[in-house]
Structures are given as C-alpha cells and as structure tokens.
Design a protein around this motif. Structure first.
Motif, PDB file in Angstrom:
ATOM      1  N   ASN A  55      51.300 -17.810  -2.507  1.00  0.00           N
ATOM      2  CA  ASN A  55      50.619 -18.643  -1.553  1.00  0.00           C
ATOM      3  C   ASN A  55      49.412 -18.241  -0.861  1.00  0.00           C
ATOM      4  O   ASN A  55      48.770 -18.957  -0.681  1.00  0.00           O
ATOM      5  N   ALA A  56      49.043 -17.012  -0.975  1.00  0.00           N
ATOM      6  CA  ALA A  56      47.865 -16.464  -0.769  1.00  0.00           C
ATOM      7  C   ALA A  56      46.774 -16.802  -1.612  1.00  0.00           C
ATOM      8  O   ALA A  56      45.433 -17.010  -1.056  1.00  0.00           O
ATOM      9  N   GLN A  57      47.276 -17.072  -2.954  1.00  0.00           N
ATOM     10  CA  GLN A  57      46.247 -17.499  -4.019  1.00  0.00           C
ATOM     11  C   GLN A  57      45.974 -18.882  -4.071  1.00  0.00           C
ATOM     12  O   GLN A  57      45.363 -19.605  -4.710  1.00  0.00           O
ATOM     13  N   GLY A  58      46.755 -19.766  -3.169  1.00  0.00           N
ATOM     14  CA  GLY A  58      46.473 -21.135  -2.885  1.00  0.00           C
ATOM     15  C   GLY A  58      47.434 -21.873  -3.792  1.00  0.00           C
ATOM     16  O   GLY A  58      47.462 -23.264  -3.902  1.00  0.00           O
ATOM     17  N   PHE A  59      48.477 -21.283  -4.302  1.00  0.00           N
ATOM     18  CA  PHE A  59      49.583 -22.469  -5.091  1.00  0.00           C
ATOM     19  C   PHE A  59      50.547 -22.849  -4.189  1.00  0.00           C
ATOM     20  O   PHE A  59      50.840 -22.337  -2.866  1.00  0.00           O
ATOM     21  N   CYS A  60      50.998 -23.924  -4.638  1.00  0.00           N
ATOM     22  CA  CYS A  60      52.141 -24.734  -3.563  1.00  0.00           C
ATOM     23  C   CYS A  60      53.519 -23.955  -4.085  1.00  0.00           C
ATOM     24  O   CYS A  60      53.977 -24.116  -5.318  1.00  0.00           O
TER      25      CYS A  60
END
Length: 244
Positions: A55-60
């Motif tokens: 989540n912190a890396q921008g994944f859904c």
C-alpha cells in the motif's frame, strides 16, 4: 520495499510471496505507469506487513482474512485459537518488531497478548485494517495463463453469508501461514484414529492451560518448543508426565 518484508521471513513471519511478476525487490507501482492490484491472502503478521508495504508503494491492495480479526495465530481464543495462556515469544521483541514501530512490552520475550495488541495497533495506525475483507475465505486462485509470468490471477472467495465472489488481480501474495491445521501423526502412531486409546487426546493447538490435567498421567508427544513448554506446565499438576 520487499527487502523490509524479507527481514522477518525466516524467523517470525511465515510469508510466501507467489505470483508476483516483478523482478526487482525495490519495485513500485509507478514503475508500471499505473497502480497494480495485489490480493493479500491472510491477515496475520505476514499479511499485515505485506499489505502495509504494498500500500505504501502505491499498489491497490485487497486483503482477505477468514476470521473476524487481524493478528493470525497471535489472537487468543478458547475454541479456535492456536496459543495457550502462558505462551511467550521465542525471539526478543526487538527482532520481532516491524522497523516502523517496536513492540511495547515490559518483557523482552512478550506474551501472545502483547504481540496481538501490537499487530492490531500497527494495523490501525497504518490503515492496514481498512484494506482487509474480514470473514472471507479464499476458495480458489487461478492464473489466466500459466505460461505468462505477467498474467492476471482470478481470486474466488466467499463471505460469512456463504455468498460467492471473484475478482481479477495483477498479483497474489499468500500469507496464510502454516499453523492453522494441526498435524496428527496417524500414520506414524497406529491407533490414534481407530479409538484404541480411551483417554483424553488433544493436539497442542487445543491446549490452553494445565488445570484440566490435574492428577492425570500424561504423555506429551513431540519435544519441540510447544511440547517442551506444555510438558513443563502440565508437570506442575499432573501425577506423571512422559515426554516422548
């Protein structure tokens, strides 16, 4: 990055990452021009930190947990849990803690309740609890094309109302651990399933406290961590204890 997850892999967190079509451990969703969808199966320690990092890396991120609470094996339950009253960690809390937040406990080897509270606190403070579907059991995970390492995966699950759902994901992270189902060595010890033994028989998964074994003659099969600890506890009240 995934490097932070891998710190906990071999010791505390039984994390197995599969079907991740990314070569670099420092990948981000920006590398692909759009946010990629990731399914996290299991809401224990491994699932929590995996969901946090993705989540912190921008994944859904979409998480699935079969029980009604995150925390996995560290959640105490009289009937369905995996830990007993006196269980403590066998690693110091400084090693077991996530790098972002340390376990707050008086003892260097905290009890299961302290670890459970820590996992719930970490999940709440970092929004991980909002990423999981609770009471959902994953039934099947199917790749669209086994020959394509970048293919999508269809995840099928059902909720507590037995309603069935399915959704496609770009990657699947399996974090279901390996302590949910007890191993009974029926092939090694004849008679366990045939009912030849008339006394009380249970797996360490069902053990909670030594009281019920007061004045009984007890055989503990298995000399690993749980077997040794349970043997020591039961010996305080049982008439005799044999460790096999």
């Amino acid at each position: 990055s995934l490097a932070r997850i891998e710190r906990y892999w071999s010791e505390f967190f039984p994390l197995r990452i599969v079907a991740l079509p990314f070569a670099s451990p420092t990948f981000t969703s920006a590398s692909f021009g759009m946010a990629k969808s990731v399914a996290i199966i299991g809401g224990g320690a491994a699932g929590i930190i995996a969901a946090r990092v993705f989540n912190a890396q921008g994944f859904c991120v979409t998480g699935f947990e079969s029980s009604r609470s995150l925390g996995g094996v560290w959640n105490f339950s009289e009937t369905t849990g995996n830990v007993y009253d006196s269980l403590r960690t066998n690693l110091p809390r400084t090693i077991m803690s996530f790098s972002e937040q340390e376990i707050s406990a008086d003892l260097n080897f905290p009890g299961a309740s302290a670890v459970s509270e820590y996992l719930h606190s970490f999940s709440s403070q970092n929004g991980v609890d909002q990423l999981f579907n609770m009471g959902c059991q994953v039934m099947k995970v199917v790749p669209h094309d086994v020959a394509d390492r970048f293919c999508k995966w269809t995840v099928s699950w059902k909720n507590e109302s037995a309603e069935n759902f399915e959704k496609d994901f770009d990657a699947v992270c399996v974090c279901n651990g390996h302590y949910n189902k007890p191993f009974i060595p029926t092939r090694i010890i004849p008679g366990l399933e045939q009912g030849f033994f008339k006394g009380k028989q249970l797996h360490s998964k069902q053990y909670r406290r030594p009281g019920p074994f007061k004045d009984l003659k007890v055989v503990v099969v298995g000399a690993a961590a749980s077997g040794a600890e349970i043997c020591r506890e039961v010996a305080e009240c049982a008439s005799q204890v044999f460790l096999s």
